[in-house]
Scaffold this motif. Structure first.
Motif, PDB file in Angstrom:
ATOM      1  N   GLU A   1       0.832  -1.210   0.000  1.00 50.36           N
ATOM      2  CA  GLU A   1       0.000   0.000   0.000  1.00 50.36           C
ATOM      3  C   GLU A   1       0.865   1.257   0.000  1.00 50.36           C
ATOM      4  O   GLU A   1       0.597   2.210  -0.750  1.00 50.36           O
ATOM      5  N   ALA A   2       1.889   1.274   0.835  1.00 54.57           N
ATOM      6  CA  ALA A   2       2.717   2.478   0.961  1.00 54.57           C
ATOM      7  C   ALA A   2       3.435   2.795  -0.343  1.00 54.57           C
ATOM      8  O   ALA A   2       3.522   3.966  -0.747  1.00 54.57           O
ATOM      9  N   PHE A   3       3.944   1.772  -1.025  1.00 58.40           N
ATOM     10  CA  PHE A   3       4.657   2.036  -2.272  1.00 58.40           C
ATOM     11  C   PHE A   3       3.693   2.474  -3.364  1.00 58.40           C
ATOM     12  O   PHE A   3       4.007   3.391  -4.150  1.00 58.40           O
ATOM     13  N   GLN A   4       2.524   1.878  -3.444  1.00 58.16           N
ATOM     14  CA  GLN A   4       1.551   2.304  -4.456  1.00 58.16           C
ATOM     15  C   GLN A   4       1.109   3.744  -4.213  1.00 58.16           C
ATOM     16  O   GLN A   4       0.949   4.532  -5.157  1.00 58.16           O
ATOM     17  N   ASP A   5       0.923   4.113  -2.957  1.00 60.27           N
ATOM     18  CA  ASP A   5       0.574   5.498  -2.641  1.00 60.27           C
ATOM     19  C   ASP A   5       1.681   6.451  -3.081  1.00 60.27           C
ATOM     20  O   ASP A   5       1.403   7.543  -3.601  1.00 60.27           O
ATOM     21  N   TRP A   6       2.935   6.035  -2.882  1.00 65.62           N
ATOM     22  CA  TRP A   6       4.060   6.874  -3.320  1.00 65.62           C
ATOM     23  C   TRP A   6       4.071   7.013  -4.839  1.00 65.62           C
ATOM     24  O   TRP A   6       4.285   8.113  -5.364  1.00 65.62           O
ATOM     25  N   LEU A   7       3.827   5.932  -5.543  1.00 66.42           N
ATOM     26  CA  LEU A   7       3.772   5.995  -7.006  1.00 66.42           C
ATOM     27  C   LEU A   7       2.670   6.937  -7.477  1.00 66.42           C
ATOM     28  O   LEU A   7       2.873   7.745  -8.392  1.00 66.42           O
ATOM     29  N   ILE A   8       1.500   6.832  -6.864  1.00 66.02           N
ATOM     30  CA  ILE A   8       0.378   7.688  -7.265  1.00 66.02           C
ATOM     31  C   ILE A   8       0.735   9.150  -7.058  1.00 66.02           C
ATOM     32  O   ILE A   8       0.509   9.991  -7.942  1.00 66.02           O
ATOM     33  N   ASP A   9       1.277   9.473  -5.900  1.00 69.48           N
ATOM     34  CA  ASP A   9       1.643  10.867  -5.642  1.00 69.48           C
ATOM     35  C   ASP A   9       2.716  11.339  -6.610  1.00 69.48           C
ATOM     36  O   ASP A   9       2.633  12.443  -7.159  1.00 69.48           O
ATOM     37  N   THR A  10       3.720  10.515  -6.851  1.00 72.84           N
ATOM     38  CA  THR A  10       4.817  10.897  -7.734  1.00 72.84           C
ATOM     39  C   THR A  10       4.336  11.136  -9.160  1.00 72.84           C
ATOM     40  O   THR A  10       4.765  12.082  -9.827  1.00 72.84           O
ATOM     41  N   CYS A  11       3.436  10.294  -9.636  1.00 70.90           N
ATOM     42  CA  CYS A  11       3.043  10.350 -11.047  1.00 70.90           C
ATOM     43  C   CYS A  11       1.865  11.263 -11.330  1.00 70.90           C
ATOM     44  O   CYS A  11       1.662  11.653 -12.487  1.00 70.90           O
TER      45      CYS A  11
ATOM     46  N   SER B   1      11.180  18.366 -12.782  1.00 71.10           N
ATOM     47  CA  SER B   1      12.492  17.988 -12.242  1.00 71.10           C
ATOM     48  C   SER B   1      12.344  17.208 -10.939  1.00 71.10           C
ATOM     49  O   SER B   1      13.104  16.265 -10.679  1.00 71.10           O
ATOM     50  N   GLU B   2      11.365  17.587 -10.113  1.00 66.86           N
ATOM     51  CA  GLU B   2      11.142  16.856  -8.868  1.00 66.86           C
ATOM     52  C   GLU B   2      10.619  15.458  -9.158  1.00 66.86           C
ATOM     53  O   GLU B   2      11.034  14.476  -8.526  1.00 66.86           O
ATOM     54  N   ARG B   3       9.719  15.349 -10.134  1.00 73.64           N
ATOM     55  CA  ARG B   3       9.185  14.027 -10.490  1.00 73.64           C
ATOM     56  C   ARG B   3      10.308  13.126 -10.990  1.00 73.64           C
ATOM     57  O   ARG B   3      10.398  11.951 -10.599  1.00 73.64           O
ATOM     58  N   GLU B   4      11.154  13.647 -11.845  1.00 75.10           N
ATOM     59  CA  GLU B   4      12.256  12.836 -12.370  1.00 75.10           C
ATOM     60  C   GLU B   4      13.235  12.473 -11.265  1.00 75.10           C
ATOM     61  O   GLU B   4      13.779  11.364 -11.251  1.00 75.10           O
ATOM     62  N   GLU B   5      13.442  13.383 -10.323  1.00 72.75           N
ATOM     63  CA  GLU B   5      14.341  13.065  -9.209  1.00 72.75           C
ATOM     64  C   GLU B   5      13.773  11.923  -8.373  1.00 72.75           C
ATOM     65  O   GLU B   5      14.494  11.004  -7.972  1.00 72.75           O
ATOM     66  N   ARG B   6      12.478  11.985  -8.113  1.00 71.74           N
ATOM     67  CA  ARG B   6      11.854  10.900  -7.348  1.00 71.74           C
ATOM     68  C   ARG B   6      11.979   9.568  -8.082  1.00 71.74           C
ATOM     69  O   ARG B   6      12.296   8.532  -7.477  1.00 71.74           O
ATOM     70  N   LEU B   7      11.704   9.577  -9.380  1.00 75.07           N
ATOM     71  CA  LEU B   7      11.744   8.329 -10.136  1.00 75.07           C
ATOM     72  C   LEU B   7      13.167   7.820 -10.313  1.00 75.07           C
ATOM     73  O   LEU B   7      13.393   6.608 -10.386  1.00 75.07           O
ATOM     74  N   THR B   8      14.112   8.734 -10.400  1.00 75.62           N
ATOM     75  CA  THR B   8      15.515   8.312 -10.465  1.00 75.62           C
ATOM     76  C   THR B   8      15.935   7.646  -9.158  1.00 75.62           C
ATOM     77  O   THR B   8      16.639   6.628  -9.162  1.00 75.62           O
ATOM     78  N   ASP B   9      15.486   8.215  -8.045  1.00 77.62           N
ATOM     79  CA  ASP B   9      15.837   7.696  -6.723  1.00 77.62           C
ATOM     80  C   ASP B   9      14.709   6.846  -6.150  1.00 77.62           C
ATOM     81  O   ASP B   9      14.441   6.856  -4.946  1.00 77.62           O
ATOM     82  N   TRP B  10      14.058   6.082  -6.998  1.00 75.43           N
ATOM     83  CA  TRP B  10      12.870   5.335  -6.584  1.00 75.43           C
ATOM     84  C   TRP B  10      13.153   4.374  -5.435  1.00 75.43           C
ATOM     85  O   TRP B  10      12.243   4.055  -4.644  1.00 75.43           O
ATOM     86  N   GLU B  11      14.398   3.934  -5.284  1.00 72.55           N
ATOM     87  CA  GLU B  11      14.732   3.006  -4.192  1.00 72.55           C
ATOM     88  C   GLU B  11      14.542   3.637  -2.816  1.00 72.55           C
ATOM     89  O   GLU B  11      14.477   2.925  -1.809  1.00 72.55           O
ATOM     90  N   LYS B  12      14.437   4.961  -2.764  1.00 70.54           N
ATOM     91  CA  LYS B  12      14.201   5.650  -1.493  1.00 70.54           C
ATOM     92  C   LYS B  12      12.724   5.662  -1.113  1.00 70.54           C
ATOM     93  O   LYS B  12      12.371   6.095  -0.011  1.00 70.54           O
ATOM     94  N   ALA B  13      11.873   5.238  -2.004  1.00 66.25           N
ATOM     95  CA  ALA B  13      10.440   5.203  -1.717  1.00 66.25           C
ATOM     96  C   ALA B  13      10.142   4.161  -0.643  1.00 66.25           C
ATOM     97  O   ALA B  13      10.925   3.223  -0.427  1.00 66.25           O
TER      98      ALA B  13
END
Length: 271
Positions: free
Chosen positions: A195-205, A212-224
């Protein structure tokens, strides 16, 4: 999510394509996904061409599937014979391949063309549900070995050159892909990590944040939250990076349901 047709638009969708051929074998845990796939093609304008980036093809450099009429590549095992008797005479798209090759050349990015490989199940399983007539010319682009998220975002930005086409770009992956969790006999209950990771994906996308913030999040996706629990290996997430790099803007959440008893999501963009 019914959209208005516009000439020469690019539509983009990242979705979770399910477990191998199970969606076509009547598996009940895929019913929400089956309904989504069958309705998606009715809700969006019909494209003249399709480009698929599937989680199930990795090469040393971005590689295009080059056969004019690719066979099906049954890249799964242990299923009933009917899973290997599936037919879907989907045509390739040499014209789109030539355009893609030109874009890679202009970006000075080495690329390859494989004239023998067939469409893997990340392509033909969802498209059999979406477009059963098999009449839309389709190209396939590989992921790149190493699964560098920044490189796959770059691939998406290069694809922005595919303008003036009535094109559907599909990122075919899975927003949750932990096989042990899928098939854990005790794993059909609540899963806060999923649930937590899907919520992070929804917010990010979908959030209205700077590209630039979206790309930074997706680049560092392992921090999710619980990223490596949800993706012990990230090949099913990388098609999302390509889609997000291509879109360059917030997407729309168009699917949020369990598949194989784990929550999965899908996103849609138009540019």
């Amino acid at each position: 999510m019914r959209t208005t047709a516009r000439s020469n638009q690019t539509q983009i969708v990242y979705f979770s394509h399910g477990g191998g051929p199970l969606p076509l074998l009547g598996d009940s845990s895929h019913q929400a996904m089956i309904d989504f796939m069958q309705n998606l093609s009715k809700e969006i304008p019909r494209p003249d061409a399709i480009l698929v980036i599937s989680a199930h093809w990795e090469e040393r450099v971005p590689t295009l599937l080059g056969a004019p009429n690719p066979p099906l590549y049954y890249d799964y095992y242990g299923f009933p014979q009917e899973a290997y008797d599936l037919t879907y005479p989907l045509p390739g798209n040499p014209a789109l391949n030539r355009t893609l090759a030109k874009l890679f050349g202009e970006a000075e990015l080495p690329y390859g063309i494989d004239p023998q490989r067939g469409f893997d199940h990340g392509v033909f399983i969802p498209l059999m549900m979406m477009y059963p007539e098999a009449d839309i010319p389709t190209a396939q682009l590989s992921l790149v070995q190493g699964l560098d998220p920044a490189l796959h975002l770059q691939l998406g930005r290069i694809l922005q050159g595919l303008d003036n086409l009535n094109l559907l770009v599909i990122g075919s992956g899975f927003s949750f892909h932990n096989l042990n969790a899928f098939f854990n006999p005790n794993g059909d209950g609540a899963d806060p990590k999923n649930e937590a990771f899907q919520d992070w994906l929804i917010d990010t996308c979908t959030a209205d944040i700077a590209p630039s913030e979206r790309e930074e999040r997706l680049t560092d996706w392992e921090k999710a939250p619980y990223a490596r629990y949800c993706h012990p290996r990230e090949e099913h997430l990388m098609p999302l990076q390509v889609c997000a790099g291509l879109a360059g803007r917030p997407g729309e959440l168009v699917f949020d349901h369990p598949i194989l008893n784990k929550r999965a999501v899908a996103f849609y963009w138009t540019i």
